[in-house]
Scaffold this active site. Structure first.
Site, PDB file in Angstrom:
ATOM      1  CB  CYS B  64     -50.749 -20.979  49.777  1.00 32.53           C
ATOM      2  SG  CYS B  64     -49.931 -21.397  48.225  1.00 32.53           S
ATOM      3  CB  ALA B  67     -51.753 -19.573  44.986  1.00 34.72           C
ATOM      4  NE  ARG B  98     -55.104 -15.880  38.464  1.00 39.57           N
ATOM      5  CZ  ARG B  98     -54.687 -14.709  38.011  1.00 39.57           C
ATOM      6  NH1 ARG B  98     -53.620 -14.629  37.252  1.00 39.57           N
ATOM      7  NH2 ARG B  98     -55.305 -13.600  38.335  1.00 39.57           N
ATOM      8  CG  HIS B 196     -52.765 -10.801  45.793  1.00 40.86           C
ATOM      9  ND1 HIS B 196     -54.022 -10.853  46.345  1.00 40.86           N
ATOM     10  CD2 HIS B 196     -52.702 -11.817  44.904  1.00 40.86           C
ATOM     11  CE1 HIS B 196     -54.696 -11.859  45.804  1.00 40.86           C
ATOM     12  NE2 HIS B 196     -53.917 -12.460  44.927  1.00 40.86           N
TER      13      HIS B 196
END
Lengths: 457, 541
Positions: B64, B67, B98, B196
């Protein structure tokens, strides 16, 4: 390591730091995987499903198959009904599950999607093929924890499947709680050894510990079947293991089908396992075979042989409430002193239970529910311990404070074993003893000067 | 196995295979999914569908917006407190999972091991969570005294109308530190990609360009480098040997202080085009910093990227140094790879990952003599596949329009062209700066591209083409391996790395060799299953 954690404890009302819990849906997803032929479905944004699958995969090192309603902004505004219908159509066409187990997320809960109506409409419109079942549970992430989600989905299994036809069969339901496939397998083994017919649900053994056979089974052979789930309504009794993860389903089964239940602690450690076996004897009248009594004797044997390394040691424990209640009792039985105990899951009854367990041995125990690892770390800084027991996140505290550490509970993302070797039952108690003694002696070996480095211990 | 794989690929008509795969879908889904797949044909212009909604229920790799924002871009910044406003899960799952490694700078501030959340409860959903968020920021300040705080919205926050921007502004004034809020609710956009973009916007507006400390020499920023398994450190090692100074990295091992000075660099190096191209573009417009698309994955790719950087700076001494470093490093790396290459040559790979790695790792596989036969992005856009020339003609759909574009103008005081207009024009014409050609042009004729691959498609492609290795993420890792095919995680690097740069390439070669050639794969079938039962001699018992 965790260098910025101060020793001084300040009161926090709003900020959670380093949680000792996660959210409901992952527990529901895990429980769903314990139904044979089931595809779990996350009704919300894609990220929930991706995170839960990733996290469970990291813990089990196994495929975790689950689908999502892939909400976008439109769904967030107008509701996710259309997304769910499309998802059901796609899943049944492409993946042919026997059961789809839908759980909600904080998004669909905040919107207020009415799952029962949506599922009913989908069935009426032929989106759910004949003979297939769609079940659901509500798992708002802003209530409870992953344990609550597991409990809710397990209760939904009863709501959707359990049937009563007036007959009582020679059958016991065992609700094992949020434990590992290895634990569910061990509970089934113990029950079979005693000659008891049981339905264990959910049951992730042979699902999340599947063998490497060079082919992917989308629906592995394990899991409780829908027929077995229907039969739970005709059982003579239910053993609910763990008040937080299992009692709600047992209550529902009693309400719906009149199956009475007994609430027990998770059979972790010697006392809790004794009570589990005793309850099984009392309910069924079956005698445990010598093999079980022998296994118990082996646990006591290790306890007597190794007590010098355990007795009086201070322990800090964290994790899920049902696990902690039994584990705290076990370390108490070993003569250790559990001085700090926290769970992230809310529930004052947890605190009361731990205090009651330790009222004679550690009357001033630090215990808290709805707490976090930041607080645990601060407690340890103020009052050091000899051993830390908890899930993988404990390794950071263990390193920061240089404490021997035993991994126990969910999740364990950096070691294997939990899927294969149980912590429940006498076998589990032996394994836990091996781990605890090993951790303490490894530390002694590391720290002893050469002249005290012992061959025999 | 590899001969079998290659013969499978040549035997099968890939167009037929794709048609056959989508036939198993409901009709509308089949039509939709077919547009996300193509068979590479260099002889004609090719277009692929990307960055659109995933079909619900199809079993996607995608995550999503949150994230992408907190998990990918903002979370790796080591010296900020990142508070997630929402129920506990979102913060919990993005806590150390991550592998964006990081170290504290001199001030000792490293929050990567910490997870901060407002842990919203039912009453916060009903009555609003702004007060709790304010209190959480204040508590974080009292305990840690961080220099900056980020706030990340999760799904319910947008719905209940908590104004996190307002909270950030108020608390920033009250505490006298930077507090940056990101409206990255999970439902925005269609994948991590939206996050992003939102993260880029926030960093650009609130962090970059705030601290004008000049650095001498050849200065660059590494954009879209997340330091998985220490990649950024290997890249820095090589750049430093060349005499190139990394001023800041967005955002692996990233530092708030360094990002504030990023606008003083001479050049931006774009590694992950998908997640950071917005930043590169905005910094060019505002501060006059051109960008170069680099690929530091693979020996040859690394050298090529270094030469591009040297070409940009156009300094004979630097060029000489770069060539010397390339010669030394290449020799050592190729020697390290050689024994593995012998065992890997001719083998085949699938790549389904990210918005740039599915492209980048093709170069590294080429170094190993391996062929990428199927590749696709999880959340790439058409420009990542086809090249940036498609950008002017991309139509924004409703999901993309939700993500605010910020209007950027040249900064009146800080805009400083790094080259003369003529030189810049020339570099642009040559394709050196401000250019990315995408993954598809680099793929061989007959290879397959699948965007946003579903579990079903992955399974069918593996069954049919039987590749020697499949590179994907954690959700697919054991799915693939259960099929008897080794899988390499290219998000987390299977808890190893670095894979970037010269030393990384050798690590990767060793690990691919280990995965593909491990004796374990030959033990899948039990001995008694290989031998006909008739051979058994019952009398012996």
């Amino acid at each position: 390591m965790l260098d910025l954690t101060p020793k001084e404890i300040t009161k926090r009302k709003a900020l959670r730091i380093n949680p000792a819990k996660t959210c409901q849906p992952i527990g529901a997803m895990y429980a769903s995987l314990g139904i044979h032929g089931c595809l779990p479905h996350s009704h919300g944004s894609q990220g929930c499903c991706a995170y839960h699958r990733s996290h469970l995969t990291r813990h089990y090192k196994e495929p975790i198959m689950a689908a999502t309603s892939s909400f976008t902004e439109g769904a967030a505004v107008f509701g996710g009904g259309a997304n769910l219908r499309q998802a059901l159509k796609t899943m049944f066409t492409v993946y042919d599950p026997e059961v789809v187990a839908v759980h909600t997320t904080c998004l669909s809960e905040t919107i207020g999607d009415d799952l029962p109506s949506l599922i009913k409409k989908a069935a009426e419109d032929g989106i759910i093929p004949k003979g297939k079942t769609v079940i659901h549970t509500n798992t708002p992430s802003f209530v409870g924890s992953h344990v609550t989600g597991f409990s809710n989905m397990t209760r939904s299994m009863v709501r959707y499947f359990s049937r009563e036809n007036g007959e009582t069969r020679e059958l016991i339901n065992i609700i094992p709680g949020y434990v590992e496939p290895s634990d569910m397998r061990e509970i089934k083994r113990l029950s079979a050894e005693m000659g008891i017919k049981s339905v264990v649900f959910p049951d992730t053994s042979d699902v999340l510990d599947a063998p490497q056979r060079g082919r992917l089974e989308l629906y592995p052979k394990g899991g409780v079947t829908t027929k077995e789930l229907r039969d739970t309504g005709e059982a003579a009794a239910t053993l609910a293991l763990g008040g937080f993860a299992s009692e709600d389903a047992a209550i529902e089964l009693e309400r719906k089908c009149g199956v009475s239940y007994e609430l027990l602690d998770l059979p972790i450690g010697i006392s809790a396992t004794d009570r589990f076996i005793q309850a099984a004897i009392d309910i069924t009248g079956k005698e445990p075979p010598a093999s079980i009594t022998d296994d118990r004797g082996r646990v006591v044997d290790i306890m007597t042989d190794m007590l010098q390394y355990l007795y009086g040691r201070k322990v800090a424990l964290f994790g899920d409430p049902d696990h902690l209640i039994s584990m705290t009792e076990f370390v108490k039985d070993l003569g250790m002193k559990p001085v700090h105990v926290i769970t992230g899951t809310p529930g004052k009854k947890f605190e009361r239970r731990i205090k009651a367990l330790l009222k004679d041995t550690v009357p001033d125990v630090n215990v808290r529910s709805a707490a976090d690892l930041f607080l645990m770390h601060q407690w340890i800084k103020n009052s050091p311990v000899d051993l830390l027991i908890g899930n993988v996140y404990g390794k950071y505290i263990a390193r920061a404070e240089d404490i021997p550490f035993v991994r126990f509970g969910f999740p364990i993302l950096d070691r294997i074993g939990h899927s294969y070797f149980p912590t429940v039952g006498y076998a589990g108690a032996m394994r836990l003893l091996e781990k605890m003694v090993g951790a303490i002696l490894d530390r002694k070996d590391r720290d002893d000067p050469d002249e005290h480095f012992e061959l025999v211990m | 196995m590899s001969e079998q794989a290659l013969s499978n690929i040549s035997r099968i008509n890939p167009e037929d295979l794709l048609e056959e795969i989508v036939r198993s879908y409901p009709t509308k889904v089949a039509r939709k999914r077919r547009n996300h797949m193509l068979v590479r044909n260099p002889d004609e212009p090719q277009q692929i569908q990307a960055n659109v909604r995933t079909v619900p229920g199809i079993i996607t790799q995608r995550g999503c917006c949150y994230a992408g924002c907190k998990g990918v871009v903002i979370g790796p910044i080591v010296d900020m407190v990142h508070i997630v406003h929402g129920p506990i899960g979102c913060s919990y799952y993005s806590w150390m999972t991550r592998r964006n490694l990081g170290k504290a700078r001199e001030d000792g501030q490293n929050y990567l091991q910490y997870c901060f959340s407002t842990d919203m409860q039912e009453e916060n959903i009903i009555f609003g969570g702004e007060k709790k968020l304010m209190a959480a920021v204040e508590e974080a300040y009292e305990i840690f005294h961080p220099k900056a705080v980020s706030i990340h919205a999760t799904c319910p926050v947008g719905l209940i109308g908590d104004d996190i921007q307002h909270v950030a502004k108020m608390m920033s004034e009250k505490l006298g530190i930077d507090i940056i809020a990101f409206n990255c609710e999970g439902y925005r956009g269609v994948s991590q990609s939206a996050g992003h973009h939102i993260a880029n916007n926030g960093l650009f507006e609130k962090v970059v360009g705030k601290d004008d400390i000049e650095e001498e020499g050849f200065t660059v920023n590494c954009l879209g480098e997340y330091n998985i398994g220490g990649d950024a450190w290997e890249i820095e090692r090589v750049l430093e040997r060349c005499g190139i100074k990394v001023m800041s990295t967005f955002s692996g091992n990233g530092s708030y202080d360094e990002m504030r000075r990023a606008h003083m660099a001479s050049l931006n190096l774009v590694q992950c085009h998908r997640s950071i191209n917005y930043m590169a573009e905005m910094m060019e417009t505002a501060y006059g910093i051109p960008w170069i698309k680099v690929n530091f994955i693979g020996v040859k790719a690394m050298s090529k990227s270094l030469r591009k950087i040297a070409q940009f700076f156009d300094d004979p001494a630097l060029t000489e140094r770069v060539e010397k470093v390339i010669a030394e490093e290449e020799e050592r790396a190729l020697k390290g790879i050689e024994p593995h290459r012998e065992r890997l040559d001719g083998k085949t790979a699938f790549l389904f990952v990210g918005g740039s790695r599915a492209h980048h790792y093709q170069d590294l596989f080429r170094d190993l003599g391996m062929k990428t036969v199927v590749a696709g992005y999880e959340f790439g856009h058409r420009d990542d596949y086809e090249g940036r020339q498609v950008l002017p003609n991309l139509k924004l759909d409703a999901d993309s329009k939700n993500i605010p574009e910020i209007e950027v103008r040249p900064d009146p005081e800080r805009y400083r062209p790094r080259k003369s207009p003529e030189v810049l024009e020339e570099l642009k014409r040559k394709g050196l700066i401000d250019n990315y050609e995408g993954m598809i042009p680099d793929m061989e004729k007959g290879s397959i591209v699948v965007d946003d691959i579903s579990h079903f498609e992955l399974e069918r492609l593996i069954e049919t083409l039987k590749p020697d290795i499949v590179c994907s993420g954690i959700k697919d890792k054991y799915v693939i391996q259960k099929m008897g095919v080794p899988s390499k995680q290219l998000h987390s690097y299977d808890y190893s790395g670095p894979y970037a740069g010269y030393e990384g390439a050798v690590n990767f070669a060793r690990e691919i060799d280990m995965l593909v050639n491990s004796p374990a794969w030959s033990m899948i079938t039990a001995p008694w299953e290989k031998t006909p039962l008739l051979k058994a001699v019952p009398n012996k018992v």
